[in-house]
Design a protein around this motif. Structure first.
Motif, short mmCIF file in Angstrom:
data_model
loop_
_atom_site.label_atom_id
_atom_site.label_comp_id
_atom_site.label_asym_id
_atom_site.label_seq_id
_atom_site.Cartn_x
_atom_site.Cartn_y
_atom_site.Cartn_z
N ASP A 1 14.71 -25.55 59.20
CA ASP A 1 15.22 -24.29 59.74
C ASP A 1 15.81 -23.43 58.63
O ASP A 1 15.56 -22.23 58.56
CB ASP A 1 16.24 -24.53 60.87
N ILE A 2 16.57 -24.07 57.74
CA ILE A 2 17.03 -23.35 56.54
C ILE A 2 16.12 -23.79 55.39
O ILE A 2 15.97 -24.97 55.12
CB ILE A 2 18.50 -23.68 56.22
N LYS A 3 15.46 -22.80 54.75
CA LYS A 3 14.45 -23.13 53.74
C LYS A 3 15.11 -23.45 52.39
O LYS A 3 16.21 -22.94 52.10
CB LYS A 3 13.48 -21.96 53.58
N PRO A 4 14.43 -24.25 51.57
CA PRO A 4 15.06 -24.67 50.31
C PRO A 4 15.66 -23.52 49.49
O PRO A 4 16.77 -23.65 48.97
CB PRO A 4 13.90 -25.34 49.55
N HIS A 5 14.94 -22.39 49.40
CA HIS A 5 15.48 -21.30 48.57
C HIS A 5 16.74 -20.70 49.18
O HIS A 5 17.52 -20.05 48.51
CB HIS A 5 14.44 -20.22 48.33
N GLN A 6 16.94 -20.94 50.50
CA GLN A 6 18.13 -20.40 51.16
C GLN A 6 19.36 -21.28 50.94
O GLN A 6 20.48 -20.81 51.12
CB GLN A 6 17.88 -20.23 52.66
N PHE A 7 19.13 -22.53 50.58
CA PHE A 7 20.29 -23.42 50.34
C PHE A 7 21.26 -22.75 49.39
O PHE A 7 22.46 -22.80 49.56
CB PHE A 7 19.86 -24.76 49.70
N VAL A 8 20.68 -22.13 48.36
CA VAL A 8 21.49 -21.53 47.31
C VAL A 8 22.42 -20.47 47.87
O VAL A 8 23.63 -20.48 47.61
CB VAL A 8 20.57 -20.93 46.22
N LEU B 1 25.02 -25.17 56.95
CA LEU B 1 24.12 -26.00 56.16
C LEU B 1 24.19 -27.44 56.66
O LEU B 1 23.16 -28.12 56.82
CB LEU B 1 24.55 -25.93 54.69
N MET B 2 25.41 -27.89 56.99
CA MET B 2 25.56 -29.29 57.42
C MET B 2 25.05 -29.51 58.84
O MET B 2 24.70 -30.63 59.20
CB MET B 2 27.03 -29.71 57.27
N GLN B 3 25.03 -28.42 59.63
CA GLN B 3 24.49 -28.54 60.98
C GLN B 3 22.97 -28.43 61.01
O GLN B 3 22.34 -28.67 62.04
CB GLN B 3 25.06 -27.44 61.89
N SER B 4 22.38 -28.02 59.88
CA SER B 4 20.96 -27.66 59.92
C SER B 4 20.05 -28.88 60.00
O SER B 4 20.39 -29.99 59.57
CB SER B 4 20.60 -26.84 58.68
N GLU B 5 18.88 -28.63 60.56
CA GLU B 5 17.82 -29.65 60.64
C GLU B 5 17.37 -30.06 59.24
O GLU B 5 17.00 -31.20 59.00
CB GLU B 5 16.62 -29.05 61.38
N SER B 6 17.40 -29.06 58.31
CA SER B 6 16.86 -29.29 56.97
C SER B 6 17.47 -30.49 56.29
O SER B 6 16.82 -31.20 55.52
CB SER B 6 17.10 -28.05 56.11
N LEU B 7 18.75 -30.72 56.61
CA LEU B 7 19.47 -31.83 55.99
C LEU B 7 18.71 -33.15 56.19
O LEU B 7 18.67 -34.00 55.31
CB LEU B 7 20.84 -31.93 56.66
N TRP B 8 18.10 -33.28 57.37
CA TRP B 8 17.42 -34.54 57.71
C TRP B 8 15.91 -34.46 57.55
O TRP B 8 15.21 -35.43 57.69
CB TRP B 8 17.80 -34.96 59.14
N LYS B 9 15.40 -33.24 57.25
CA LYS B 9 13.97 -33.10 57.02
C LYS B 9 13.62 -33.20 55.55
O LYS B 9 12.47 -33.43 55.19
CB LYS B 9 13.48 -31.74 57.57
#
Lengths: 129, 662
Positions: free
Chosen positions: A39-46, A57-65
């Protein structure tokens, strides 16, 4: 409850990453095999770290994907390494939840020499008992 | 004791904001020997300089200390002002309270203290200063240009047109450089060869220009106005005077498997070759590594077919020694190696190419005769992808930290030319930023988008993977649409970063010219002296100084020529009087100083010495003042303290240290 600012500082400290070095080229997202799952894309982490919006960020799906394949870390031309940021966010979350690691006694039977070490570490964090 | 005047500059707020200049004046006024002290807003201005002159006249000053910016900036200004007022210019010292003090400190009290200390050190030095008189050296009215690309050719033409002799030394068999490899040039799309070859011809026909191709600079000695240079003319194995350039030898040569440097290895050439048809000189060379005669001892076909009898297998390298007044470095650039970029599959697929390779493919004289085709199967591409910033703007150790500057424009050019000639080919450009500052440059890029339908997508490519069907899978970011793109392409073109020609390190060492961490030659001043090296008499032309396109290169080449002409126009140069000299009573002839001297300025002679009534012959160091650059290495190395530097004597340095440690 720690503030977003404090969390952002923790993430920078754990990851050793300076998000200000990012030039927004998007090579991380171009490289990511789990991109479509996130849901949050790698370039958005920054920008989440820069905006100190760590809760999201900690609630995002990306953390576990994130597969921790570290392709983005390897290929980032600016040494920003978004994979390390997400890794740090994951650690932060796990630490907040308390003792949820595997016990050291359980490790040997899970070991498989075929598995890359990074994946193993990542799996240990994710599939805790 | 000197009568010293101290002048403290505010430099606007540069100094005054951090250093309490009035307080500095107040304290320094009390120093022994100081008979005048004042501050002013801009000491380097006409009014400021007049204050110095007035004080010299009114107070009879014999020494001046200016507390201001770095001596690199205004030492000459203040020395000239003092000279005009009748004082020996070497009686002026600068206390650098800007770069060394106000700019690097925040605390006013501490900075003021430090400014006072720096002023005291300068006063201590001036007290021991003696008037110095510069000597004179002659100027050889001949210039050397290292590199025969467009930068070197333009500089050579401009200097030669001013009436001075110029030699061009070019490493490859022909002049022309990178520009000769290009097909079209932005932003006007004129043919590169059409505008370059007339200049090449002009240079070779110019009576004042001598061209040494297939040659390299081997050794440089001397100094500004009087350099001595050894040039190695590599054995061509062809007699330049006899060869008519008919080309039969190249046709008949049976060894045709050598990769063509000119075509970036995309085609092969014969062992005896000229790099390209318009080469100057039109005389081939034998590449001995690929020649059957040299490798196997058999063949000799070229010698048999040469009507002029120009082939000479016995030819040897030749060293030419020549004197020059000025040297211009124009060594140009190359494209970086892409070994570290596996994700773009450059080494895996023939259809992933660099932009310079595409330039050769698009060129009518190139490996595909100008037809756009895949190098793997010769098929016409339908889908083309351009990747920008490959190895440029990198913070990692794989690439270069700088922007290569030319890629945005040449990619727009390539995209436009392809869409124009092959309208059925889709062209996609993946960019991070499009940087098109320059006259008519952004308009050019917009034309590619608006008139030619080139698809620009903001986002870098993550990987290029060859597919079983022979195509290339391109996985990229589309940052503006926030999506990941996976598309198949027939050809991928990489805008690889450019870097200075690797040989420049060697040349910079020979010239004692400084280079930066990226191997670009450093300017004497980044803004105000951009075409001069800090080493006197060495000038910079073209990409050896930093990435630039053709118009900028030509402009800079002209600027470098003007600077060189300005030097060659002089009959004599004033030499720096701050040279080393040895005390004959202390020197024990140990040779330590000669071993450390980087300029070869120290020799030895046996002379009779009268040492307190005892006469004896001793071996003594002698400094050639014309060669000595005043670096001071010998004064530090000398074990007996015999070597000393005028203007920077050991006593003066120690007096400065004492003043600081008070």
């Amino acid at each position: 409850m720690i503030t977003g600012k404090k969390q952002a500082e923790l993430i920078k400290e754990i990851s050793g990453v300076n998000p200000l070095k990012c030039m927004k080229c998007g090579k991380c997202s171009a490289t990511c095999p789990s991109y479509n799952e996130m849901d949050i894309k790698p370039h958005q982490f920054v920008s989440y770290v820069l905006n100190e919006d760590i809760e999201a960020l900690m609630q995002s799906e990306s953390l576990w994907k994130c597969l921790s394949c570290f392709a983005c870390v390897e290929r980032c031309p600016r040494d920003v390494k978004p994979g390390k940021l997400i890794d740090a966010a994951r650690q932060l979350l796990i630490r907040q939840r308390g003792q949820e690691y595997l016990s050291p006694d359980e490790v040997p039977e899970l070991l498989d020499p075929e598995i890359p070490q990074q994946l193993l570490v990542s799996a240990f964090r994710r599939y805790r008992r | 004791m000197q009568r010293i005047g101290v002048f403290v500059c505010h430099c606007g707020s540069n100094i005054a904001a951090t250093v309490d200049v009035e307080k500095v004046v107040e304290i320094i006024r009390q120093e022994p020997g100081v008979v005048h002290a004042e501050d002013y807003q801009y000491m380097c201005s006409e009014v400021g300089q007049a204050k110095i002159a007035d004080a010299i006249h009114e107070k009879g000053l014999t020494g001046i200390v200016v507390c201001s910016c770095s001596p690199r900036m205004h030492e000459t200004t203040f020395r000239k002002a003092a000279e005009r007022a009748g004082l020996n210019p070497y009686m002026v010292e600068i206390a650098n309270i800007r770069e060394h003090c106000s700019w690097i400190h925040k605390d006013v009290e501490e900075a003021t203290k430090k400014a006072v200390i720096l002023a005291r050190a300068a006063i201590a030095k001036v007290n021991l200063n003696a008037p110095l008189k510069p000597g004179e050296s002659r100027v050889t009215k001949r210039a050397l240009i290292i590199g025969g690309g467009i930068a070197g050719i333009q500089t050579a033409l401009d200097i030669a047109d001013a009436g001075y002799e110029v030699d061009i030394v070019e490493k490859t068999p022909s002049i022309g450089g990178r520009m000769s490899q290009l097909d079209k040039t932005f932003p006007t799309l004129d043919c590169s060869a059409c505008i370059l070859t007339p200049k090449m011809v002009e240079a070779s026909a110019h009576e004042k220009i001598t061209i040494y191709t297939y040659s390299e600079v081997e050794k440089v000695t001397g100094f500004v106005g009087d350099f001595t240079v050894d040039i190695r003319k590599k054995a061509r194995s062809v007699d330049m005077d006899k060869c008519t350039g008919c080309g039969v030898c190249q046709e008949k040569c049976p060894s045709k498997k050598a990769p063509s440097e000119f075509n970036r290895g995309l085609s092969n050439r014969s062992a005896i070759y000229t790099p390209f048809a318009q080469a100057i000189p039109n005389v081939p060379v034998i590449d001995r590594e690929h020649c059957l005669k040299f490798q196997k001892g058999k063949c000799g076909v070229c010698a048999k077919v040469c009507q002029a009898g120009a082939i000479d297998y016995e030819q040897k390298d030749e060293i030419v020694t020549e004197k020059y007044g000025a040297i211009v470095v124009a060594t140009g650039f190359d494209v970086i190696k892409l070994d570290n970029y596996d994700e773009y599959a450059y080494s895996q697929s023939k259809d992933v190419i660099t932009s310079l390779e595409l330039e050769r493919i698009m060129n009518a004289a190139g490996p595909t005769k100008g037809h756009l085709e895949r190098l793997s199967d010769g098929k016409a591409p339908r889908e083309m992808v351009f990747i920008q910033c490959v190895g440029s703007r990198c913070a990692d150790d794989r690439g270069k930290s700088y922007c290569s500057k030319i890629c945005c424009m040449y990619t727009a050019k390539h995209a436009m030319l392809i869409r124009d000639k092959y309208p059925d080919v889709n062209v996609t450009v993946f960019y991070i930023d499009v940087r098109t500052p320059g006259k008519n440059f952004d308009e050019f890029y917009r034309r590619a988008v608006e008139d030619f339908g080139v698809n620009y997508i903001k986002g870098q490519v993550g990987k290029v993977a060859p597919q079983p069907n022979g195509r290339l899978l391109v996985q990229a970011s589309d940052l503006l649409d926030n999506r990941q793109i996976k598309m198949e392409a027939d050809m991928v073109v990489l805008a690889a970063a450019i870097e200075p020609n690797p040989d420049v390190r060697k040349i910079a060492t020979m010239l004692t010219a400084s280079i930066d961490t990226n191997n670009f030659l450093t300017e004497a001043h980044a803004k105000l002296r951009p075409v001069e090296s800090p080493t006197a008499g060495v000038f910079l032309s073209g990409v050896c100084q930093g990435p630039k396109d053709i118009p900028e290169t030509v402009a800079q080449a002209g600027a470098a020529a003007v600077k060189a002409i300005g030097l060659l126009a002089k009959d004599k140069l004033l030499t720096n009087p701050c040279t080393a000299h040895s005390d004959e009573l202390l020197c024990n002839g140990c040779s330590t100083c000669a071993n450390v001297c980087p300029y070869g300025a120290i020799t030895y002679e046996v002379r009779q010495v009268n040492d307190h009534g005892i006469r004896e012959d001793r071996r003594l160091a002698v400094v050639n003042e014309a060669l000595c650059q005043g670096c001071g290495a010998c004064t530090v190395a000398c074990p007996s303290g015999a070597m000393d530097l005028k203007g920077f004597s050991n006593r003066q340095i120690l007096a400065e240290v004492d003043a600081i440690c008070q």
